[in-house]
Design a protein around this motif. Structure first.
Motif, PDB file in Angstrom:
ATOM      1  N   UNK A 196       4.945  -5.690  -9.791  1.00  0.00           N
ATOM      2  CA  UNK A 196       6.112  -6.153  -9.032  1.00  0.00           C
ATOM      3  C   UNK A 196       5.671  -7.031  -7.880  1.00  0.00           C
ATOM      4  N   UNK A 197       6.545  -7.941  -7.452  1.00  0.00           N
ATOM      5  CA  UNK A 197       6.280  -8.772  -6.277  1.00  0.00           C
ATOM      6  C   UNK A 197       6.407  -7.925  -5.009  1.00  0.00           C
ATOM      7  N   UNK A 198       5.953  -8.490  -3.882  1.00  0.00           N
ATOM      8  CA  UNK A 198       6.073  -7.772  -2.613  1.00  0.00           C
ATOM      9  C   UNK A 198       7.513  -7.460  -2.260  1.00  0.00           C
TER      10      UNK A 198
ATOM     11  N   UNK B 142      16.924  -5.665 -13.447  1.00  0.00           N
ATOM     12  CA  UNK B 142      16.572  -4.922 -14.662  1.00  0.00           C
ATOM     13  C   UNK B 142      15.932  -3.596 -14.260  1.00  0.00           C
ATOM     14  N   UNK B 143      16.745  -2.645 -13.817  1.00  0.00           N
ATOM     15  CA  UNK B 143      16.176  -1.393 -13.297  1.00  0.00           C
ATOM     16  C   UNK B 143      15.353  -0.624 -14.318  1.00  0.00           C
ATOM     17  N   UNK B 144      15.711  -0.671 -15.590  1.00  0.00           N
ATOM     18  CA  UNK B 144      14.958   0.080 -16.594  1.00  0.00           C
ATOM     19  C   UNK B 144      13.531  -0.464 -16.721  1.00  0.00           C
ATOM     20  N   UNK B 145      13.394  -1.770 -16.687  1.00  0.00           N
ATOM     21  CA  UNK B 145      12.060  -2.364 -16.750  1.00  0.00           C
ATOM     22  C   UNK B 145      11.239  -1.989 -15.524  1.00  0.00           C
ATOM     23  N   UNK B 146      11.876  -2.043 -14.353  1.00  0.00           N
ATOM     24  CA  UNK B 146      11.160  -1.727 -13.114  1.00  0.00           C
ATOM     25  C   UNK B 146      10.745  -0.259 -13.092  1.00  0.00           C
ATOM     26  N   UNK B 147      11.591   0.617 -13.582  1.00  0.00           N
ATOM     27  CA  UNK B 147      11.240   2.036 -13.619  1.00  0.00           C
ATOM     28  C   UNK B 147      10.001   2.279 -14.484  1.00  0.00           C
ATOM     29  N   UNK B 148       9.828   1.476 -15.515  1.00  0.00           N
ATOM     30  CA  UNK B 148       8.660   1.625 -16.395  1.00  0.00           C
ATOM     31  C   UNK B 148       7.410   0.961 -15.811  1.00  0.00           C
ATOM     32  N   UNK B 149       7.578   0.184 -14.746  1.00  0.00           N
ATOM     33  CA  UNK B 149       6.485  -0.640 -14.222  1.00  0.00           C
ATOM     34  C   UNK B 149       5.596   0.137 -13.259  1.00  0.00           C
ATOM     35  N   UNK B 150       4.382  -0.389 -13.083  1.00  0.00           N
ATOM     36  CA  UNK B 150       3.489   0.053 -12.019  1.00  0.00           C
ATOM     37  C   UNK B 150       3.664  -0.886 -10.824  1.00  0.00           C
ATOM     38  N   UNK B 151       3.341  -0.440  -9.609  1.00  0.00           N
ATOM     39  CA  UNK B 151       3.559  -1.288  -8.423  1.00  0.00           C
ATOM     40  C   UNK B 151       2.931  -2.672  -8.525  1.00  0.00           C
ATOM     41  N   UNK B 152       1.723  -2.785  -9.130  1.00  0.00           N
ATOM     42  CA  UNK B 152       1.064  -4.090  -9.174  1.00  0.00           C
ATOM     43  C   UNK B 152       1.803  -5.090 -10.056  1.00  0.00           C
TER      44      UNK B 152
ATOM     45  N   UNK C 154      12.099  -1.294  -3.787  1.00  0.00           N
ATOM     46  CA  UNK C 154      11.871   0.050  -4.318  1.00  0.00           C
ATOM     47  C   UNK C 154      11.727   1.055  -3.178  1.00  0.00           C
ATOM     48  N   UNK C 155      11.001   0.687  -2.130  1.00  0.00           N
ATOM     49  CA  UNK C 155      10.809   1.586  -0.987  1.00  0.00           C
ATOM     50  C   UNK C 155      12.125   1.847  -0.265  1.00  0.00           C
TER      51      UNK C 155
ATOM     52  N   UNK D  70       0.800  -1.228   0.000  1.00  0.00           N
ATOM     53  CA  UNK D  70       0.000   0.000   0.000  1.00  0.00           C
ATOM     54  C   UNK D  70       0.833   1.279   0.000  1.00  0.00           C
ATOM     55  N   UNK D  71       2.139   1.183   0.232  1.00  0.00           N
ATOM     56  CA  UNK D  71       2.955   2.391   0.383  1.00  0.00           C
ATOM     57  C   UNK D  71       3.235   3.095  -0.940  1.00  0.00           C
ATOM     58  N   UNK D  72       3.180   2.359  -2.043  1.00  0.00           N
ATOM     59  CA  UNK D  72       3.409   2.963  -3.357  1.00  0.00           C
ATOM     60  C   UNK D  72       2.081   3.343  -4.005  1.00  0.00           C
ATOM     61  N   UNK D  73       2.098   4.427  -4.765  1.00  0.00           N
ATOM     62  CA  UNK D  73       0.903   4.891  -5.472  1.00  0.00           C
ATOM     63  C   UNK D  73       0.614   3.940  -6.642  1.00  0.00           C
ATOM     64  N   UNK D  74      -0.536   3.251  -6.637  1.00  0.00           N
ATOM     65  CA  UNK D  74      -0.809   2.259  -7.689  1.00  0.00           C
ATOM     66  C   UNK D  74      -1.000   2.859  -9.065  1.00  0.00           C
ATOM     67  N   UNK D  75      -1.278   4.159  -9.141  1.00  0.00           N
ATOM     68  CA  UNK D  75      -1.561   4.788 -10.427  1.00  0.00           C
ATOM     69  C   UNK D  75      -0.361   5.458 -11.074  1.00  0.00           C
ATOM     70  N   UNK D  76       0.814   5.349 -10.475  1.00  0.00           N
ATOM     71  CA  UNK D  76       2.007   6.005 -11.032  1.00  0.00           C
ATOM     72  C   UNK D  76       3.121   4.984 -11.243  1.00  0.00           C
ATOM     73  N   UNK D  77       3.884   5.188 -12.290  1.00  0.00           N
ATOM     74  CA  UNK D  77       5.018   4.304 -12.549  1.00  0.00           C
ATOM     75  C   UNK D  77       6.090   4.494 -11.469  1.00  0.00           C
TER      76      UNK D  77
END
Length: 287
Positions: free
Chosen positions: A155-157, A143-153, A163-164, A101-108
């Motif tokens: 990614x795994x916990x 793969x940081x570039x892929x993760x930067x493009x991703x939304x929180x959902x 990321x946090x 819940x700590x990351x905004x689900x609507x932002x990359x």
């Protein structure tokens, strides 16, 4: 002797919601630069209240009644709001408890990692992107570039928690508050995250207040420990001293109640009721 990074002296607080019931009772502790101190206690012990006081996010129903929180000599409780805002996030940061819940689900992820870098450090879009990618590499994301493009959902916990952690260290803070950052993770991932926080802390020379209820976690990551009960410091000192030669009967009982990995067949010993009765008498709790 150098001044401590953080010094809490005589911190007391009450709950207005509970008719002025004490929730912190004359709490004092210090943290040196580069030290990891565990704040340990059961639910309601006051550890999260201390963390929120450090971050300036206490609810309106909690009122500080005494004491000081000095960060590099500045009392956070008396600083003007605009000065406090400059410190929070930049010099003091947070690793929150729940990566779900700590990351905004609507932002990359990139937007969430680079906002602070651009606003607080004045980096360009490109510079902030490169810094964010480097931070993800530091927390062992392949793969940081892929993760930067991703939304929180996406990614795994465990990935979200990494990321946090990267976000908490992004602005090179002097103090990080880790609020039970492994609670929502499975045991294998917990161990990886603890090692990661420790390695990041050592690499950046950051002081850490690590909030937990688990003495096993304290043994793995903390240099020192403060044990709380009902808002009162019961025992504190180096982790080695407290865990191997505990002085207070409550600390002794908590250690005895934990699992023994050297004796896996041994049963768990609950904390005797007499210990709680002694604690309440010491603190002055009538019931």
């Amino acid at each position: 002797m150098t001044d401590p990074l953080l010094s809490i002296t005589g911190l007391s607080a009450v709950s207005e919601r509970e008719n002025g019931a004490p929730i912190l009772r004359d709490v004092s502790l210090t943290l040196t630069r580069g030290e990891v101190r565990g704040l340990v206690g059961e639910s309601g012990a006051g550890k999260s209240t201390i963390a929120k006081a450090l971050l300036g996010i206490l609810p309106r129903t909690v009122r500080i009644t005494g004491g000081a929180i000095r960060f590099e000599g500045r009392d956070l409780l008396t600083l003007p709001a605009h000065e406090l805002r400059k410190i929070m996030g930049s010099e003091i940061s947070l690793i929150p408890q729940d990566p779900q819940t700590a990351l905004n689900p609507g932002r990359r992820i990139e937007a969430q990692l680079t906002d602070g870098l651009r606003m607080r450090r004045g980096l360009s879009i490109r510079e902030a992107h490169d810094r964010a990618a480097k931070l993800l590499e530091e927390v062992h994301i392949r793969d940081p570039e892929r993760v930067l493009r991703s939304y929180p959902h996406e990614l795994s916990g465990g990935m979200r928690q990494r990321v946090l952690i990267a976000d908490a260290f992004a602005l090179e803070p002097k103090l990080v508050i880790a609020d039970e950052p492994t609670t929502a993770l499975d045991v294998t991932v917990q161990k990886q995250i603890l090692r990661l926080i420790r390695s990041m802390q050592q690499a950046h020379g950051t002081g850490v207040i690590f909030v937990t209820h688990d003495l096993g976690v304290v043994a793995q990551i903390c240099d020192s420990v403060t044990l709380l009960y009902a808002g009162k410091v019961i025992e504190q000192g180096s982790t080695a001293e407290v865990l191997t030669t505990p002085r207070h009967i409550y600390t002794q009982a908590l250690i005895a109640a934990g699992p023994r990995y050297d004796r896996p067949d041994a049963g768990l010993e609950p904390v005797p009721q007499s210990v709680f009765e002694q604690l309440r008498a010491e603190i002055g709790i009538s019931r």
